[in-house]
Each structure stands twice: as C-alpha cells, then as structure tokens.
Design a protein around this motif. Sequence first.
Motif, mmCIF file in Angstrom:
data_model
loop_
_atom_site.group_PDB
_atom_site.id
_atom_site.type_symbol
_atom_site.label_atom_id
_atom_site.label_comp_id
_atom_site.label_asym_id
_atom_site.label_seq_id
_atom_site.Cartn_x
_atom_site.Cartn_y
_atom_site.Cartn_z
ATOM 1 N N ILE A 279 12.172 41.856 49.666
ATOM 2 C CA ILE A 279 12.593 40.462 49.755
ATOM 3 C C ILE A 279 11.398 39.620 50.178
ATOM 4 C CG2 ILE A 279 13.392 40.670 52.161
ATOM 5 C CD1 ILE A 279 15.694 38.748 51.400
ATOM 6 N N SER A 280 11.255 38.465 49.544
ATOM 7 C CA SER A 280 10.149 37.570 49.879
ATOM 8 C C SER A 280 10.613 36.131 49.678
ATOM 9 C CB SER A 280 8.934 37.868 49.002
ATOM 10 O OG SER A 280 9.238 37.661 47.636
ATOM 11 N N ARG A 281 9.824 35.194 50.213
ATOM 12 C CA ARG A 281 10.242 33.801 50.100
ATOM 13 C C ARG A 281 9.076 32.911 49.723
ATOM 14 N NH1 ARG A 281 12.633 32.293 55.811
ATOM 15 N NH2 ARG A 281 12.944 30.275 54.795
ATOM 16 N N ASP A 282 9.412 31.839 49.021
ATOM 17 C CA ASP A 282 8.461 30.778 48.694
ATOM 18 C C ASP A 282 9.034 29.507 49.290
ATOM 19 O OD1 ASP A 282 6.926 28.748 47.642
ATOM 20 O OD2 ASP A 282 6.761 29.676 45.664
ATOM 21 N N ASN A 283 8.532 29.140 50.453
ATOM 22 C CA ASN A 283 9.089 27.980 51.150
ATOM 23 C C ASN A 283 8.878 26.684 50.380
ATOM 24 O OD1 ASN A 283 10.003 29.539 53.312
ATOM 25 N ND2 ASN A 283 8.051 29.367 54.392
ATOM 26 N N THR A 284 7.846 26.629 49.560
ATOM 27 C CA THR A 284 7.588 25.398 48.804
ATOM 28 C C THR A 284 8.656 25.156 47.745
ATOM 29 O OG1 THR A 284 6.205 26.476 47.129
ATOM 30 C CG2 THR A 284 5.116 25.714 49.135
ATOM 31 N N LYS A 285 9.345 26.219 47.364
ATOM 32 C CA LYS A 285 10.377 26.105 46.339
ATOM 33 C C LYS A 285 11.776 26.352 46.879
ATOM 34 C CE LYS A 285 7.234 27.677 42.669
ATOM 35 N NZ LYS A 285 7.000 28.690 41.610
ATOM 36 N N ASN A 286 11.895 26.543 48.190
ATOM 37 C CA ASN A 286 13.195 26.889 48.791
ATOM 38 C C ASN A 286 13.828 28.070 48.059
ATOM 39 O OD1 ASN A 286 13.054 24.899 50.747
ATOM 40 N ND2 ASN A 286 14.237 23.417 49.566
ATOM 41 N N THR A 287 13.007 29.036 47.745
ATOM 42 C CA THR A 287 13.446 30.165 46.932
ATOM 43 C C THR A 287 13.109 31.477 47.612
ATOM 44 O OG1 THR A 287 13.241 28.935 44.865
ATOM 45 C CG2 THR A 287 13.196 31.325 44.704
#
Length: 119
Positions: free
Chosen positions: A68-76
């Motif tokens: 699991i990972s996140r891209d905070n710039t895309k709220n994804t």
Amino acid sequence: QVQVVESGGGLVQAGGSLRLSCTASGTIFSINYIGWSRQAPGKQRELVATITGRSTNYADSVKGRFTISRDNTKNTVYLQMNSLTPEDTAVYYCNAAGEYQLGRPYNSWGQGTQVTVSS
C-alpha cells in the motif's frame, strides 16, 4: 462530503499482478487513514492493508505480496497486488477517514472494485 472511488480491478491469471487505486475527492481538510478491505462471496469482510501517515499494516494473508502506498498530491492510495492467487478473488473496498474541516471527521467508503484471479 468526501467521496471515495476505487478503480483498477479486473481479471488476472494466478501469479499475476494488479494495482488498485483509491481516490478521495470533495471537501478534504485531511486524510489520516486509508484502508483496503475485501469480501469474497460467503465470507466476512477482511481488512488487508492500511496506511496512516507513513505507517503501513498488512493482513498476514497478503504480507509480502501486497504493498500500500499513497500520493498525497492526488489524494490517492494504491494497492499493488503481486503473486495473486484465486484466494485473492473478492470485491475490494477502500475507506478513507480524516477531517473535511478542522474538527469535523469523516469516514467514507467506496463502492468496491472486483478482483478475479483465475487458476
């Protein structure tokens, strides 16, 4: 209102990979927690992976195979699923929790995306 939408499900052969995406939209002040759960026919929903800040947790059944990972710039948030087996077949749900305004929490669920692994 915060909406959560999953995507990326599909049909894959055993041993293959899929990447699921979970995107939150709407009025968002913060996203503190995102979790991926799955539910197979006739079975209870199982929490498979969570991410809180930079901290991640996995169910034993997916540890070492899912990331699991996140891209905070895309709220994804993404769920990379490798070495899939037929036992991973399920509807995968994402839920996001945080604040839509300071001090006003939300906990939103998506509609789910089907993952089918053929043997």
